[in-house]
Scaffold this motif. Sequence first.
Motif, PDB file in Angstrom:
ATOM      1  N   ILE A  78       0.794  -1.199   0.107  1.00 57.06           N
ATOM      2  CA  ILE A  78       0.000   0.156   0.075  1.00 57.06           C
ATOM      3  C   ILE A  78       0.875   1.211   0.128  1.00 57.06           C
ATOM      4  O   ILE A  78       0.109   2.336   0.181  1.00 57.06           O
ATOM      5  N   GLN A 111       2.734   2.675  -2.513  1.00 60.69           N
ATOM      6  CA  GLN A 111       3.194   3.168  -3.655  1.00 60.69           C
ATOM      7  C   GLN A 111       3.829   4.695  -3.492  1.00 60.69           C
ATOM      8  O   GLN A 111       3.013   5.323  -2.681  1.00 60.69           O
ATOM      9  N   ARG A 158       1.170   6.181  -7.501  1.00 62.43           N
ATOM     10  CA  ARG A 158      -0.396   6.150  -7.109  1.00 62.43           C
ATOM     11  C   ARG A 158      -1.205   6.721  -8.148  1.00 62.43           C
ATOM     12  O   ARG A 158      -2.523   6.431  -8.383  1.00 62.43           O
ATOM     13  N   GLN A 180      -4.802  -3.895  -4.462  1.00 62.72           N
ATOM     14  CA  GLN A 180      -3.629  -3.762  -3.650  1.00 62.72           C
ATOM     15  C   GLN A 180      -3.880  -4.921  -2.619  1.00 62.72           C
ATOM     16  O   GLN A 180      -4.720  -5.086  -2.070  1.00 62.72           O
ATOM     17  N   PRO A 215      -7.725   2.982  -0.083  1.00 61.67           N
ATOM     18  CA  PRO A 215      -7.198   2.074  -1.161  1.00 61.67           C
ATOM     19  C   PRO A 215      -7.205   2.720  -2.550  1.00 61.67           C
ATOM     20  O   PRO A 215      -8.110   3.749  -2.579  1.00 61.67           O
ATOM     21  N   ASN A 264      -8.924  -3.582  -2.078  1.00 59.58           N
ATOM     22  CA  ASN A 264      -7.925  -3.869  -1.353  1.00 59.58           C
ATOM     23  C   ASN A 264      -8.082  -5.181  -0.697  1.00 59.58           C
ATOM     24  O   ASN A 264      -9.281  -5.349  -0.184  1.00 59.58           O
TER      25      ASN A 264
END
Length: 353
Positions: free
Chosen positions: A139, A141, A146, A158, A166, A170
Amino acid sequence: MSNDKNNNISSRSTGRVTLSDVAAKAGVSPITASRALKSPDQVSEKLRVKIYAAVSELGYIPNHAARSLASSETKIISVIFPSLSNAVFPDVLDGIHDTLTPAGYRILLANTHYAMDQEEALVRTLLEQSPDGIIVTGIDQNESTRKLLLNSNTPVVQIMELTDCPIDMNVGFSHFQASYDLVRHLQNSGYKKIGFIGARMDPRSQRRMEGYKQAMHEYSETNERYVITSQSNTSFKLGGKLFTQLFTECPELEAICFSNDDLAAGAIFECNRKGIRIPEDISIAGFNDLHFSEELIPPLTTVSIPLYEMGKKAAEYLLYKIEHRTVPPSVQHDVGYSVIERKSTYANLESKK
């Protein structure tokens, strides 16, 4: 003297074999040949045999790029892992594969080597291929990655962790809470002096360490000497080395939690070599419950994660959004975890006295 080089030149055609070539070879129309390859049940067995024989003889490979232009689908799902050698990810990949393959999707696998800049470059490259969905590990990034994923209009899941924000969907679990609960399990068994050893301190390992620290702060003796970490790659050898360093400096330790099972296994091997008894002299706990963990001597107390189910659920999320053009009713799924007690720790520390 003949020119052997010229005589041995391959007779391979310079043009790509087309569906029309297959159809002509099989003596059917291109539409029938296409139907046999896409929906075999709609074509008689006699024709299928002829068409498949032509495909084999000509070496025909479907032009998925052309198909995707016509259908706006590529039937490709990109999966981004931080490592292909980490033993955690094969089970996750199996869950993804076993869900997507029957639905007609192919998996394009990418490796970031735990580097955010590589992850960003890979995401850019993969998005250029117009995948129907992306599964990305973690999570954390960076902002550019993103933004790329948010603006791509591509379904994204993710995995491995949970987040309140998210990108799209997620599937994961709380590494902080899992580590916290492992330490609490040891504390409830009577342990007070508990150490922590971690390596390649990626965000997930960092959260495991924070869970350990929180539990120690609340219920046991907090001591920075009890924590040792390394940025080196995880290995059995490193686990043995870090264990020796910590246990030599802090012989009063009753137990040590490792950020993963590989490090814990290395410590067990080192103890066995040196005649250090587990759990009599020191108790050891790991994280991930890898396939070998139960086979160690003694078997390893650890945190078990439903990795296959995680991959399966992530793939199901993608299939739902691809089919319905909207996210599922719940965009986040917590797969949970279990603390598995085995012989490397005591169920009750008092029992050793």
